[in-house]
Design an enzyme around this catalytic site. Structure first.
Site, mmCIF file in Angstrom:
data_model
loop_
_atom_site.group_PDB
_atom_site.id
_atom_site.type_symbol
_atom_site.label_atom_id
_atom_site.label_comp_id
_atom_site.label_asym_id
_atom_site.label_seq_id
_atom_site.Cartn_x
_atom_site.Cartn_y
_atom_site.Cartn_z
ATOM 1 N N LYS A 279 0.839 -1.197 0.000
ATOM 2 C CA LYS A 279 0.000 0.000 0.000
ATOM 3 C C LYS A 279 0.877 1.251 0.000
ATOM 4 O O LYS A 279 1.994 1.212 0.508
ATOM 5 C CB LYS A 279 -0.859 0.026 1.279
ATOM 6 N N ARG A 353 -10.205 -11.494 1.946
ATOM 7 C CA ARG A 353 -11.006 -12.574 1.356
ATOM 8 C C ARG A 353 -10.254 -13.901 1.406
ATOM 9 O O ARG A 353 -10.863 -14.969 1.507
ATOM 10 C CB ARG A 353 -11.418 -12.187 -0.079
HETATM 11 N N1 BES Z 1 -8.139 -3.679 4.397
HETATM 12 C C1 BES Z 1 -8.278 -3.289 3.041
HETATM 13 C C2 BES Z 1 -9.573 -2.543 2.760
HETATM 14 C C3 BES Z 1 -9.732 -1.204 3.428
HETATM 15 C C4 BES Z 1 -9.328 -0.050 2.785
HETATM 16 C C5 BES Z 1 -10.335 -1.102 4.653
HETATM 17 C C6 BES Z 1 -9.499 1.171 3.388
HETATM 18 C C7 BES Z 1 -10.522 0.124 5.246
HETATM 19 C C8 BES Z 1 -10.095 1.262 4.618
HETATM 20 C C9 BES Z 1 -8.265 -4.509 2.145
HETATM 21 O O1 BES Z 1 -7.463 -5.544 2.561
HETATM 22 C C10 BES Z 1 -7.749 -4.070 0.815
HETATM 23 O O2 BES Z 1 -6.614 -3.685 0.745
HETATM 24 N N2 BES Z 1 -8.605 -4.126 -0.206
HETATM 25 C C11 BES Z 1 -8.241 -3.722 -1.510
HETATM 26 C C12 BES Z 1 -8.758 -4.777 -2.473
HETATM 27 C C13 BES Z 1 -8.260 -4.601 -3.867
HETATM 28 C C14 BES Z 1 -6.777 -4.887 -3.923
HETATM 29 C C15 BES Z 1 -9.017 -5.539 -4.756
HETATM 30 C C16 BES Z 1 -8.876 -2.369 -1.786
HETATM 31 O O3 BES Z 1 -10.000 -2.138 -1.348
HETATM 32 O O4 BES Z 1 -8.225 -1.540 -2.407
HETATM 33 MN MN MN Z 2 -5.466 -5.345 1.915
#
Ligand code: BES
Ligand code: MN
Ligand code: ZN
Length: 499
Positions: A279, A353
């Site tokens: 990230k 997931r």
């Molecule tokens: N934990 C994150 C989602 C999230 C983002 C929660 C911001 C709370 C605030 C999750 O693991 C994630 O990174 N999801 C990605 C999925 C994508 C790579 C398909 C996302 O939402 O960008």
């Molecule tokens: Mn994530």
């Protein structure tokens, strides 16, 4: 913190302040307001007339009065409650919490609240006590100075015409719910160097002991044996070993069908760096909250252990840290989940997931016939629903409807998004059964749910995407900023309803 019921005249309660909600455009000429107005020498009528206070939601008037009766309190707090027709039982928690936080700041230790909600007295009392307790949660555990040292210790609740025993019972239940919400929030608030998967498991174990739940912690070797290759592919890049927390509540005397088992399954990513699909640095600190789904499961199970409903409940938390490392999973790796499905991992940041896949399959293997999973799963749900509604999806409309309805009664909002074959096509992989992301940027929240659905066999299942609602970026009159313990109250209502 203690709450009690008053049967006599509420103005005579042995407290520092009296508090009452006032509806929009309400007059001081009838009911409880009339009596209070008389007691205070017309103070209420006067602030209403001067339009100093109109009863709009969020408004507050704090008044001093000498008292013309047997009152001990010489302070009066009016809390705006908005439109009377829209005022629900659950709103009593907001009124009570708003009053508590306002009075706490002003060094007041006790107050009497005159309940205005018209619902079942037990439920009204439960909401008032829950709001009283939950509103006093603060984020300052690790401050060595400027900590909030103040607390309101006593709430005296008056519900006109109610049976004292009912009010007392509601208050006891509300205290348990509020404390369990705070337990969940404390977990979510912990920094990730302190609350790693092992620590999360330890806290679950301690809580289980205190509340009479059975607790089993599966380590990585056990998960390996069970074939949880999807979950372990997330954990492999971390020095912190993953833990699968399994809590069991079994009632002494069970009602309902023998083979029914409700399972609550939570995403417990104690920190989400994104893994190799790292990230960006900005805002990454919020990913300490990525275990909020797990915290909600633990908080709800805590309350279940203490409230002792008459149906069994299984609570599962996949506690895992998602880190980049020389051993970490690469985008394009293929792993095999516990149910035998192969997964091409194309983005290691879609890790929630991956751990839920095995956790949900495990719940069903343990006999779950209804599964509710909760997870801070997608940023996309924040774009769609903001911080107001939790996204809900599922394979069983009755279960989804039940949760939405329980949410309404608990004061929590859910909004359903669709699932279906056309969406599920989006996670077909060229080289494995499925892949962990869909077509770029399309229906991100639905794709996340569609992935988890692949690991549910016969159970009725609902998925809650709490990424927008698990924590709040700003304080509210009734609530500190930070973790919200979202869905604890709704799930408790679901359990209650299922008895
Ligand atoms: N934990 C994150 C989602 C999230 C983002 C929660 C911001 C709370 C605030 C999750 O693991 C994630 O990174 N999801 C990605 C999925 C994508 C790579 C398909 C996302 O939402 O960008
Ligand atoms: Mn994530
Ligand atoms: Zn995550």
């Amino acid at each position: 913190m203690k709450s009690s019921a008053i049967t006599g005249n509420f103005t005579e309660a042995n407290v520092d302040a009296l508090a009452i909600a006032v509806f929009k455009d309400e007059k001081a000429g009838s009911g409880a307001l009339k009596e209070l107005d008389k007691l205070t020498g017309g103070l209420i009528a006067s602030v209403l007339k001067a339009e100093e206070f109109k009863g709009d939601s969020g408004e507050i008037a704090f008044l001093r009065f000498a008292g013309k009766g047997k009152n001990k309190a010489e302070r009066l707090l009016l809390i705006g409650a908005g439109d009377k027709n829209e005022f629900k039982t659950a709103d009593e928690a907001i009124i009570s919490g708003t009053a508590t936080r306002f009075l706490r700041k002003r060094n007041i230790k006790s107050f009497a609240l005159y309940a205005r909600a018209e619902g079942d007295a037990k439920e009204v009392a439960q909401c008032a006590a829950q709001g009283f307790v939950a509103s006093q949660f603060e984020l300052d555990k690790y401050k060595s100075a400027d900590k909030n040292e103040k607390s309101v210790d006593n709430l005296v609740l008056c519900i006109e015409g109610a049976d004292q025993a009912d009010v007392e019972e509601g208050l006891r239940r509300g205290e348990i719910v509020g404390e369990s919400m705070n337990f969940a929030r404390e977990l979510a608030n912990e920094p990730p160097n302190i609350l790693h998967p092992t620590e999360m498991a330890n806290r679950a174990q301690k809580m289980a002991k205190e509340t009479g739940l059975k607790c089993e912690i599966l380590d990585e070797a056990q998960m390996e044996k069970l074939g949880m290759g999807s979950l372990l592919s997330v954990s492999i890049g971390s020095d912190q070993p993953a833990k699968l927390i399994v809590l069991r509540y079994e009632p002494k005397k069970s009602t309902g069908s023998k083979n029914e088992l409700l399972a609550l399954v939570g995403k417990g990513i104690t920190f989400d760096t994104g893994g190799i699909s790292l990230k960006p640095g900005e805002g990454m600190e919020a990913m300490k909250y990525d275990m909020s789904g797990g915290a909600t499961v633990l908080g709800t199970m805590r309350a279940i252990g203490l409230l002792k409903p008459s149906i069994p409940v299984l609570g599962i938390v996949a506690a895992v840290e998602n880190m980049p490392d020389g051993k970490a999973t690469r985008p394009s790796d293929v792993v095999t989940a516990m149910n035998g499905k192969t997964v091409e991992i194309l983005n290691t940041d879609a890790e929630g997931r991956l751990i839920l896949a095995d956790a949900v399959a495990y719940a069903e293997k343990q006999g779950a016939t209804r599964i509710v999973d909760m997870a801070t799963l997608t940023g996309a749900v924040i774009i769609a629903l903001g911080d107001v509604n939790t996204g809900i999806m599922g394979n069983d409309q009755e279960l989804v409807d039940d949760i939405i309805e329980c949410g309404k009664r608990a004061g929590e909002d859910f909004w359903q998004l669709p699932l279906g074959k056309e969406y599920s096509k989006g996670i077909k992989s060229d080289i494995a059964d499925i892949k962990n992301i869909g077509p770029s940027r399309k229906a991100g929240t639905i794709i996340g749910a569609a992935f988890i659905q692949e690991f549910v066999d016969k159970a009725k299942w609902a998925h809650l995407d709490i990424a927008g609602t698990a924590w709040s970026d700003s304080a509210k009159p009734h609530q500190a900023k930070g973790p919200t313990a979202v869905a604890v109250r709704t799930l408790l209502k679901l359990v209650e309803k299922s008895q």
